[in-house]
Design a protein around this motif. Structure first.
Motif, PDB file in Angstrom:
ATOM      1  N   TRP A  36       3.938  64.379  62.062  1.00  0.00           N
ATOM      2  CA  TRP A  36       2.676  64.906  61.871  1.00  0.00           C
ATOM      3  C   TRP A  36       2.533  66.211  61.987  1.00  0.00           C
ATOM      4  N   TYR A  37       2.041  66.903  60.988  1.00  0.00           N
ATOM      5  CA  TYR A  37       1.531  68.320  60.922  1.00  0.00           C
ATOM      6  C   TYR A  37       0.014  68.550  60.690  1.00  0.00           C
ATOM      7  N   ARG A  38      -0.404  69.698  61.144  1.00  0.00           N
ATOM      8  CA  ARG A  38      -1.728  70.143  60.785  1.00  0.00           C
ATOM      9  C   ARG A  38      -2.040  71.398  60.354  1.00  0.00           C
ATOM     10  N   GLN A  39      -3.127  71.731  59.622  1.00  0.00           N
ATOM     11  CA  GLN A  39      -3.502  73.036  59.369  1.00  0.00           C
ATOM     12  C   GLN A  39      -4.689  73.226  59.301  1.00  0.00           C
ATOM     13  N   ALA A  40      -5.211  74.241  60.209  1.00  0.00           N
ATOM     14  CA  ALA A  40      -6.513  74.639  60.301  1.00  0.00           C
ATOM     15  C   ALA A  40      -6.820  75.938  59.275  1.00  0.00           C
ATOM     16  N   PRO A  41      -8.403  75.908  58.953  1.00  0.00           N
ATOM     17  CA  PRO A  41      -8.679  77.105  58.173  1.00  0.00           C
ATOM     18  C   PRO A  41      -8.230  78.333  58.688  1.00  0.00           C
ATOM     19  N   GLY A  42      -7.458  78.866  57.691  1.00  0.00           N
ATOM     20  CA  GLY A  42      -7.052  80.469  58.040  1.00  0.00           C
ATOM     21  C   GLY A  42      -5.817  80.728  58.629  1.00  0.00           C
ATOM     22  N   LYS A  43      -5.038  79.328  59.148  1.00  0.00           N
ATOM     23  CA  LYS A  43      -4.073  79.116  59.986  1.00  0.00           C
ATOM     24  C   LYS A  43      -2.837  78.743  59.531  1.00  0.00           C
ATOM     25  N   GLU A  44      -1.569  78.809  59.625  1.00  0.00           N
ATOM     26  CA  GLU A  44      -0.424  78.423  59.021  1.00  0.00           C
ATOM     27  C   GLU A  44      -0.311  76.762  59.672  1.00  0.00           C
ATOM     28  N   ARG A  45       0.609  76.225  58.705  1.00  0.00           N
ATOM     29  CA  ARG A  45       0.674  74.690  59.242  1.00  0.00           C
ATOM     30  C   ARG A  45       1.476  74.565  60.384  1.00  0.00           C
ATOM     31  N   GLU A  46       1.393  73.709  61.109  1.00  0.00           N
ATOM     32  CA  GLU A  46       2.344  73.679  62.321  1.00  0.00           C
ATOM     33  C   GLU A  46       2.583  72.134  62.595  1.00  0.00           C
ATOM     34  N   LEU A  47       3.897  71.940  63.221  1.00  0.00           N
ATOM     35  CA  LEU A  47       4.217  70.525  63.797  1.00  0.00           C
ATOM     36  C   LEU A  47       3.481  70.361  64.865  1.00  0.00           C
ATOM     37  N   VAL A  48       2.887  69.107  64.793  1.00  0.00           N
ATOM     38  CA  VAL A  48       2.186  68.453  66.031  1.00  0.00           C
ATOM     39  C   VAL A  48       3.206  67.609  66.556  1.00  0.00           C
ATOM     40  N   ALA A  49       3.781  66.705  66.051  1.00  0.00           N
ATOM     41  CA  ALA A  49       4.886  65.817  66.717  1.00  0.00           C
ATOM     42  C   ALA A  49       5.865  65.331  65.605  1.00  0.00           C
ATOM     43  N   GLY A  50       6.941  65.016  65.986  1.00  0.00           N
ATOM     44  CA  GLY A  50       7.828  64.494  65.107  1.00  0.00           C
ATOM     45  C   GLY A  50       8.776  63.258  65.966  1.00  0.00           C
ATOM     46  N   LEU A  51       9.065  62.340  64.962  1.00  0.00           N
ATOM     47  CA  LEU A  51       9.717  61.287  65.641  1.00  0.00           C
ATOM     48  C   LEU A  51      10.966  60.902  64.681  1.00  0.00           C
ATOM     49  N   THR A  52      12.294  61.085  65.303  1.00  0.00           N
ATOM     50  CA  THR A  52      13.344  60.665  64.569  1.00  0.00           C
ATOM     51  C   THR A  52      13.975  59.236  64.489  1.00  0.00           C
ATOM     52  N   ALA A  53      14.689  58.962  63.492  1.00  0.00           N
ATOM     53  CA  ALA A  53      15.221  57.371  63.380  1.00  0.00           C
ATOM     54  C   ALA A  53      15.912  57.200  64.608  1.00  0.00           C
ATOM     55  N   THR A  54      16.350  58.088  65.619  1.00  0.00           N
ATOM     56  CA  THR A  54      16.962  57.634  66.907  1.00  0.00           C
ATOM     57  C   THR A  54      16.266  57.668  67.956  1.00  0.00           C
ATOM     58  N   ASN A  55      14.662  57.863  67.848  1.00  0.00           N
ATOM     59  CA  ASN A  55      13.905  58.025  68.765  1.00  0.00           C
ATOM     60  C   ASN A  55      13.735  59.291  69.321  1.00  0.00           C
ATOM     61  N   SER A  56      14.238  60.456  69.187  1.00  0.00           N
ATOM     62  CA  SER A  56      13.816  61.462  69.638  1.00  0.00           C
ATOM     63  C   SER A  56      12.564  61.989  69.334  1.00  0.00           C
ATOM     64  N   VAL A  57      11.947  62.723  70.107  1.00  0.00           N
ATOM     65  CA  VAL A  57      10.509  63.075  70.058  1.00  0.00           C
ATOM     66  C   VAL A  57      10.423  64.627  70.261  1.00  0.00           C
ATOM     67  N   VAL A  58       9.720  65.325  69.398  1.00  0.00           N
ATOM     68  CA  VAL A  58       9.261  66.898  69.550  1.00  0.00           C
ATOM     69  C   VAL A  58       7.942  66.890  69.298  1.00  0.00           C
ATOM     70  N   TYR A  59       7.300  67.430  70.732  1.00  0.00           N
ATOM     71  CA  TYR A  59       5.748  67.908  70.282  1.00  0.00           C
ATOM     72  C   TYR A  59       5.481  69.509  70.046  1.00  0.00           C
ATOM     73  N   GLY A  60       4.409  69.742  69.456  1.00  0.00           N
ATOM     74  CA  GLY A  60       4.206  71.203  69.566  1.00  0.00           C
ATOM     75  C   GLY A  60       3.668  71.341  70.832  1.00  0.00           C
ATOM     76  N   ASP A  61       3.841  72.801  71.300  1.00  0.00           N
ATOM     77  CA  ASP A  61       3.591  73.171  72.628  1.00  0.00           C
ATOM     78  C   ASP A  61       2.258  72.983  72.918  1.00  0.00           C
ATOM     79  N   SER A  62       1.167  73.349  71.922  1.00  0.00           N
ATOM     80  CA  SER A  62      -0.240  72.974  72.298  1.00  0.00           C
ATOM     81  C   SER A  62      -0.884  71.762  72.427  1.00  0.00           C
ATOM     82  N   VAL A  63      -0.004  70.561  72.107  1.00  0.00           N
ATOM     83  CA  VAL A  63      -0.513  69.189  72.438  1.00  0.00           C
ATOM     84  C   VAL A  63       0.562  68.405  73.347  1.00  0.00           C
ATOM     85  N   LYS A  64       1.559  69.127  74.016  1.00  0.00           N
ATOM     86  CA  LYS A  64       2.264  68.419  74.908  1.00  0.00           C
ATOM     87  C   LYS A  64       1.687  67.664  75.975  1.00  0.00           C
TER      88      LYS A  64
END
Length: 121
Positions: A36-64
């Motif tokens: 999941w990515y997100r983009q707010a008006p006037g801001k760059e797109r950022e990663l919110v959360a990612g889930l790999t095929a092997t169940n590794s998860v990455v969260y953006g710092d602002s949503v952890k």
């Protein structure tokens, strides 16, 4: 049929919760990895959360600690959900489902249409 279809956005008060869903179908589903990515008006797109095929998860710092990604695999499609808790005004953005996802790489080639999340009192 679009390979990525999001739903679940809307208006919520600060401190509230929302759950976004992304239905992944077709050949994209076989990769098994979505972000999941997100983009707010006037801001760059950022990663919110990612889930790999092997169940590794990455969260953006602002949503952890507030957002959680999960996946349900069925025969016809894969559903990836983003549970968003303790929402803040700065979470207001258009949220996009993206696949395939690989840690520390550029976004995948497939994007959903986006769903608006607005956090406001």
């Amino acid at each position: 049929q679009e390979p990525l279809v999001e739903s679940g956005g809307g208006l919520v008060q600060p401190g509230g919760s929302l759950k976004l869903s992304c239905i992944v179908s077709g050949s994209v589903r076989r990769a098994g990895s979505v972000a999941w990515y997100r983009q707010a008006p006037g801001k760059e797109r950022e990663l919110v959360a990612g889930l790999t095929a092997t169940n590794s998860v990455v969260y953006g710092d602002s949503v952890k600690g507030r957002f959680f990604i999960s996946r349900d695999i069925a025969e016809a499609a894969m559903t990836v959900e983003l549970q968003m808790n303790d929402l803040k005004s700065e979470d207001t953005a258009v949220y996009y489902c993206n696949a395939p996802y690989h840690i520390d790489r550029a976004p995948g080639n497939y994007w959903g249409q986006g769903t608006q999340v607005t956090v406001s009192s």
